[in-house]
Motif scaffolding. Structure first.
Motif, PDB file in Angstrom:
ATOM      1  N   PRO A 119       0.540 -34.191  -9.370  1.00 65.09           N
ATOM      2  CA  PRO A 119       0.876 -32.878  -8.803  1.00 65.09           C
ATOM      3  C   PRO A 119      -0.310 -31.925  -8.872  1.00 65.09           C
ATOM      4  CG  PRO A 119       2.523 -33.562 -10.396  1.00 65.09           C
ATOM      5  CD  PRO A 119       1.405 -34.539 -10.507  1.00 65.09           C
ATOM      6  N   VAL A 120      -0.296 -30.948  -7.968  1.00 65.31           N
ATOM      7  CA  VAL A 120      -1.375 -29.966  -7.946  1.00 65.31           C
ATOM      8  C   VAL A 120      -1.184 -29.017  -9.131  1.00 65.31           C
ATOM      9  CG1 VAL A 120      -2.426 -28.104  -6.640  1.00 65.31           C
ATOM     10  CG2 VAL A 120      -1.515 -30.093  -5.460  1.00 65.31           C
ATOM     11  N   VAL A 121      -2.109 -29.087 -10.108  1.00 67.12           N
ATOM     12  CA  VAL A 121      -1.944 -28.248 -11.291  1.00 67.12           C
ATOM     13  C   VAL A 121      -2.957 -27.108 -11.330  1.00 67.12           C
ATOM     14  CG1 VAL A 121      -0.771 -29.875 -12.774  1.00 67.12           C
ATOM     15  CG2 VAL A 121      -3.254 -29.953 -12.596  1.00 67.12           C
ATOM     16  N   GLY A 122      -3.835 -27.065 -10.352  1.00 66.85           N
ATOM     17  CA  GLY A 122      -4.770 -25.942 -10.295  1.00 66.85           C
ATOM     18  C   GLY A 122      -5.829 -25.993 -11.364  1.00 66.85           C
ATOM     19  N   LEU A 123      -6.493 -27.135 -11.472  1.00 67.60           N
ATOM     20  CA  LEU A 123      -7.529 -27.294 -12.476  1.00 67.60           C
ATOM     21  C   LEU A 123      -8.891 -27.367 -11.808  1.00 67.60           C
ATOM     22  CD1 LEU A 123      -6.389 -27.542 -15.297  1.00 67.60           C
ATOM     23  CD2 LEU A 123      -7.400 -29.816 -15.374  1.00 67.60           C
ATOM     24  N   PRO A 124      -9.909 -26.694 -12.403  1.00 67.33           N
ATOM     25  CA  PRO A 124     -11.222 -26.695 -11.744  1.00 67.33           C
ATOM     26  C   PRO A 124     -11.950 -28.038 -11.866  1.00 67.33           C
ATOM     27  CG  PRO A 124     -11.348 -25.557 -13.833  1.00 67.33           C
ATOM     28  CD  PRO A 124      -9.898 -25.894 -13.624  1.00 67.33           C
ATOM     29  N   LEU A 125     -12.842 -28.269 -10.917  1.00 66.83           N
ATOM     30  CA  LEU A 125     -13.691 -29.460 -10.975  1.00 66.83           C
ATOM     31  C   LEU A 125     -15.026 -29.032 -11.585  1.00 66.83           C
ATOM     32  CD1 LEU A 125     -13.928 -32.444 -10.067  1.00 66.83           C
ATOM     33  CD2 LEU A 125     -14.978 -31.605  -7.965  1.00 66.83           C
ATOM     34  N   PRO A 126     -15.410 -29.657 -12.707  1.00 68.47           N
ATOM     35  CA  PRO A 126     -16.642 -29.225 -13.394  1.00 68.47           C
ATOM     36  C   PRO A 126     -17.845 -29.221 -12.457  1.00 68.47           C
ATOM     37  CG  PRO A 126     -15.445 -30.802 -14.729  1.00 68.47           C
ATOM     38  CD  PRO A 126     -14.746 -30.743 -13.422  1.00 68.47           C
ATOM     39  N   PHE A 127     -18.601 -28.122 -12.482  1.00 67.15           N
ATOM     40  CA  PHE A 127     -19.849 -27.939 -11.732  1.00 67.15           C
ATOM     41  C   PHE A 127     -19.661 -27.915 -10.209  1.00 67.15           C
ATOM     42  CE2 PHE A 127     -20.828 -30.123 -15.737  1.00 67.15           C
ATOM     43  CZ  PHE A 127     -21.423 -29.065 -16.374  1.00 67.15           C
TER      44      PHE A 127
ATOM     45  N   THR B  58     -16.341 -26.298  -8.743  1.00 66.82           N
ATOM     46  CA  THR B  58     -15.483 -25.171  -8.463  1.00 66.82           C
ATOM     47  C   THR B  58     -16.219 -23.845  -8.585  1.00 66.82           C
ATOM     48  OG1 THR B  58     -13.513 -26.324  -9.102  1.00 66.82           O
ATOM     49  CG2 THR B  58     -13.436 -23.941  -9.273  1.00 66.82           C
ATOM     50  N   LYS B  59     -16.018 -23.002  -7.554  1.00 70.22           N
ATOM     51  CA  LYS B  59     -16.600 -21.674  -7.579  1.00 70.22           C
ATOM     52  C   LYS B  59     -15.881 -20.862  -8.654  1.00 70.22           C
ATOM     53  CE  LYS B  59     -16.711 -17.588  -4.625  1.00 70.22           C
ATOM     54  NZ  LYS B  59     -16.191 -17.059  -3.374  1.00 70.22           N
ATOM     55  N   GLY B  60     -16.614 -20.243  -9.518  1.00 68.61           N
ATOM     56  CA  GLY B  60     -15.975 -19.451 -10.562  1.00 68.61           C
ATOM     57  C   GLY B  60     -16.801 -19.505 -11.829  1.00 68.61           C
ATOM     58  N   GLY B  61     -17.126 -18.334 -12.353  1.00 73.60           N
ATOM     59  CA  GLY B  61     -18.001 -18.233 -13.508  1.00 73.60           C
ATOM     60  C   GLY B  61     -17.440 -18.883 -14.755  1.00 73.60           C
TER      61      GLY B  61
END
Lengths: 359, 596
Positions: free
Chosen positions: A324-332, A334-337
């Protein structure tokens, strides 16, 4: 400073991942070349900064502040409720002017520091009380994250915490117990703990009858990935992105855009970089001659290696429709500080832990 | 101790590493499946996402009259629409409302813009711009970003009301239309058409007139907004219809009947096309486009029924104008001849029922033969004749004169004249026809009803000595002529023709006052009763209400030695066929024969 063949490969694969991530974020946000360089700079500077600082300061000092770090982090997470910016219906971000941070991202680091500090005091000897204490600390500190609400980050935080306890040698009966409890309680959790939006995501994943908007993201993500075919459409040539068919293309679903541009070949390349990085850095850690009896660097180093590795896998499993889509960033990528800083700090720990930079 | 812990740690770390690589292998398989196995299919889905097309509505074909006037054509029209790619801001909205302050308020515009953005539809802000309005917009178009001009076609008719019923009109498609066209047009796709022909030629020739859609191919984003036009196929303009209508005569006929209610239908005897078909009152065909539902309801409820096509749909008792037809039947069946006489004292006594029928002329016509009965229109003569009719032969004969069947190949809608037989009477009154019914039928009253179109056709077949074709406006249904069931000798035809000439030219003729001059017109007048009355006195009472007065009817053809045109004129409540309808027939025949 000695850089052998293995270390060179590790740096090369890591550089490959960071470069791929920067290029993809550039292709999604496009037009803004400065963003590309900023992304590269933040990652490189924070990696080097953390690694050098920890190399100089001695990791033990940091570890002795573990509980303070965890407590501060929890307070920051809670303060988001009061001062935070609301984005997409949940409060996760703290605005520092030049940078807006998501304190919950750093909880995986803080909990590890706290746990290692605690266990090291007892020479990593687990008792029933210590096991329960650490598990309780894990679950209690997860609550502020989940109520934000950010179930994905919370659940993954708990999963990584349990992995840390596993690495540190907690008796396996606790894991069996936790697993059984999870199975038994899952219907109750599903009914009472999840919001409609979260349920939707899970229903969507288990059946093809989810609502159109729930299925839309996954469908468009699969279309992006598939359109890449073997060799990809080429850099900057993602049509799914150009025509806005993939929402959140710069965050959760960025890998789909990468896959559309660089194809199966590009995906294999990233997987190879990732495998090389995980395997070789773990190997380097294992082979390291640590003269003291303290195993903290092993535990901490391998934990951060796995956190990076599994963060990668979870996000990619998600965008390819396997979980399921859990909204986790992809290291290096995903845009986001927050996520960039967080993973850079982990890299700094990994390098310092295995004495990468030692003479 | 340390080594034991380290080894334990390593075994656990390798356990996790194993899970890691297992998941990585799973992902590799998944991406192989998505990108290599299903890659082409998913790519196609992406193209379907992005590439879309929309229809370009074709320009509808023109309709022209035989004498070269344009009766209907599509003209360009401009409207202001919301441009979805550049959302209008508040300044543009208020500026637009300022420029068109007579037609628009800022609130109205804002509501439309919001609807447009919400549903991603191109709302029309203002349609059918005048040249001045268009200029006003274009001059300030740079400040009006978010709005753009849309070009399309609009049906424009000749404004004269005489042509409305022939042409019909367009309207938004509904279920009835879909059903109608699905039965007639192969592979009809209702979704392609917004407006379709609702009546008249617009409906009958929908397929020919409508043309073929063009297509505009474009790329769109996830919201459906057009990003880029990638190709255009032009539409195919609809075919031009050349009608048999003689515009000058058509207008003239309408103007002659203006202020009354009635109809004029003329038939060109060379090919049985219809040069004149007028129903009065009428409206200008343009008045129906964009009409409000209230105005439309008013039109529908108007007592004069301007939307009702009397020429093709109105059923009137033919009265005495049926006499020439019944003469053909009687002569061929031997019920009478040109020498037999009766004494007409103004009454007809139906012995069997001991009923007395009044004729229109008090005191009667005296000793009357067939020719006199036609010229002076003797009712007792034909009443007497009708009592001799054989029912079956009569029905066969009427059927061969197109009673109960199609009267025109492309008049839509048109009404059949009922074929009066036992079945018809059983259905309406529950009994068979009997002799008494024929007395009324013999003078074109009672159950007998015809449309003006049918009257013109009956006149044509008398002029053409029993031969006729199904009339048409644009396309003939068949080239094969039809014939009356009963034949007459050349001498009988000649004497019938002479009698009808005398109706117009003999001082005793009912239509002598038409004053036909050298037009060489033959004809027959008729007066058909609106209410059933038995005496002159009774009628004088009845005629106080204009709506109950008799209908005036006239049929005629010219020139009588070589007939070229036949005509039927009906004027509701006009009372005297000879005096009211005859002059109209004469004038139209004049226009038609001089033209040709």
């Amino acid at each position: 400073m000695r850089i052998d063949f293995n270390n060179a490969l590790i740096i090369l694969s890591l550089a490959g991942i960071i470069l791929a991530g920067s290029l993809t974020i550039f292709s999604v946000t496009s037009i803004d070349l400065s963003y590309f360089f900023r992304f590269l700079l933040i990652s490189l500077i924070s990696i080097c900064f953390v690694a050098i600082v920890f190399y100089l300061i001695n990791i033990n000092r940091i570890l002795s502040a573990g509980w303070i770090i965890l407590a501060t982090n929890v307070l920051l997470v809670l303060s988001v409720e009061i001062f935070g910016q609301e984005i997409n219906g949940s409060r996760r971000w703290l605005d520092f002017g030049f940078l807006s941070l998501q304190p919950s991202e750093f909880m995986k680091i803080s909990y590890a520091l706290f746990t290692i500090q605690y266990l090291r005091f007892y020479s990593f000897k687990f008792t029933a009380f210590r096991s329960f204490f650490l598990l309780a600390a894990l679950f209690v500190t997860a609550i502020p994250i989940i109520i934000q609400p950010d179930l994905g980050t919370g659940v993954v935080y708990i999963a990584f915490g349990i992995m840390l306890l596993f690495i540190c040698g907690m008796n396996k009966k606790y894991f069996i117990g936790l697993f059984s409890a999870f199975i038994l309680l899952s219907p109750v959790l599903y009914n009472f703990a999840l919001t409609g939006y979260q349920k939707g995501r899970i229903i969507n994943w288990f059946s093809s009858e989810g609502s159109l908007s729930e299925r839309w993201n996954i469908l468009q993500s699969e279309i992006s990935i598939g359109s890449g075919e073997l060799l990809g459409e080429g850099f900057l040539a993602s049509k799914q992105n150009e025509f806005n068919f993939l929402p959140e293309a710069d965050t959760d679903f960025i890998f789909s855009i990468y896959a559309e541009q660089f194809g199966f070949a590009g995906v294999i390349l990233i997987f190879v970089f990732l495998a090389v990085f995980i395997l070789l850095s773990l190997n380097a850690l294992m082979k390291q001659n640590n003269l003291s009896d303290d195993l903290s660097p092993y535990y901490l180093g391998s934990y951060f290696i796995f956190v990076i590795g599994f963060s990668f896998l979870i996000n990619i499993l998600m965008v390819s429709g396997l979980i399921p889509v859990v909204g986790l960033p992809l290291p290096f990528f995903t845009k986001g500080g927050s996520s960039l800083l967080c993973f850079s700090i982990m890299l700094g720990f990994i390098f310092s832990a295995k004495g990468f930079l030692r003479a | 101790m340390r080594n034991k812990d380290l080894n334990f740690f390593k075994s656990r770390a390798y356990g996790i590493l194993f899970i890691f690589f297992a998941l990585l292998a799973l992902l590799l398989a998944r991406f192989f499946f998505l990108q290599v196995v299903k890659g082409a299919e998913l790519k196609e889905q992406r193209e379907l996402n992005i590439n879309a097309s929309e229809s370009i509505y074709p320009k509808r074909g023109r309709i022209v009259s035989r004498d070269g006037y344009i009766l209907a054509e599509d003209i360009k029209t401009f409207s202001i629409i919301v441009d979805l790619e550049q959302k209008p801001d508040i300044n543009a909205i208020s500026l637009l409302a300022d420029i068109f302050d007579q037609d628009l308020s800022a609130d109205e515009v804002e509501v439309k813009v919001l609807t447009s953005l919400k549903f991603s539809t191109q709302e029309t802000i203002l349609s059918d711009l005048s040249q001045q309005d268009l200029a006003k917009f274009l001059v300030r178009s740079s400040e009006l970003s978010g709005f753009s001009i849309n070009e399309s076609y609009k049906r424009n008719y000749d404004p004269h009301p005489s042509i409305f019923h022939i042409l019909g009109h367009l309207g938004f498609i509904n279920d009835l239309d879909t059903k109608y066209f699905s039965q007639r047009i192969m592979g009809y796709d209702k979704n392609l058409w917004q407006k379709v022909g609702k009546s008249g030629l617009e409906r009958v020739y929908e397929q020919e007139l409508r043309g073929m859609h063009g297509k505009r191919y474009f790329q769109r984003n996830a919201r459906g907004n057009k990003k880029q036009i990638t190709g255009i196929t032009n539409f195919v303009e609809g075919k031009e219809l050349v009608t048999s209508i003689n515009y000058i005569a058509q207008k003239k006929a309408f103007d002659l009947l203006k202020g009354k209610q009635g109809a004029v239908v003329a038939i060109d005897l060379s090919d049985f096309s219809i040069p004149v078909a007028v129903s009065v009152p009428s409206i200008s065909a343009n008045d129906l486009s964009g009409i409000s539902s209230k105005d439309y309801a008013d039109l529908l409820n108007d007592e004069q029924r301007p939307l009702f096509n009397r020429a093709f749909m109105g059923l009137y008792p033919p009265g005495s104008t049926i006499k020439p037809l019944l003469t053909i039947f009687s002569l061929s069946e031997g019920y009478t001849n040109w020498t037999e006489t009766i004494l007409d004292d103004g009454l007809f006594r139906f012995e069997e029922e001991q009923r007395v029928f009044n004729a229109w002329k008090e005191g009667g016509h005296g000793l009357t033969d067939l020719e006199k009965a036609l010229v002076e229109s003797s009712n007792p003569f034909f009443m007497n004749l009708a009592t001799k009719f054989d029912k079956d032969k009569f029905v066969d004969f009427m059927q061969s004169a197109s009673f109960g069947s199609v009267l025109c190949s492309d008049c839509y809608p048109h009404q059949y004249s009922p074929l009066i037989n036992d079945a018809w009477k059983q259905k309406n009154f529950g009994k068979d026809l009997y002799k008494g019914d024929f007395i009324n039928l013999g003078v074109g009253q009672g159950y007998m009803l015809t449309t003006p179109l049918h009257l013109a056709l009956l006149t044509s077949l008398i002029a053409k000595k029993g031969e006729y074709q199904i009339p048409y406006i644009v396309n003939k249904q068949t080239q094969n002529p039809l014939f009356l069931e009963n034949k007459l000798s050349d001498d009988d035809w000649k004497r019938l023709n002479n009698s009808l000439i005398n109706v117009v030219y003999s001082p005793n003729g009912t239509a002598f006052r038409v004053n036909a001059g050298n037009l060489k017109m033959a004809g027959k007048s008729g007066t058909s009763q609106v209410v059933d009355i038995n005496s002159r006195a009774e009628y004088d009472e009845v005629r106080k209400n204009p709506l109950l007065r008799d209908h005036a009817i006239f049929i005629g053809y010219a020139p009588h030695d070589n007939p070229k045109f036949a005509i039927a004129v009906v004027i509701e409540n006009g009372e005297s066929g000879g005096r009211a309808a005859g002059p109209v027939a004469k004038e139209i025949l004049e226009v038609l024969t001089i033209e040709n």
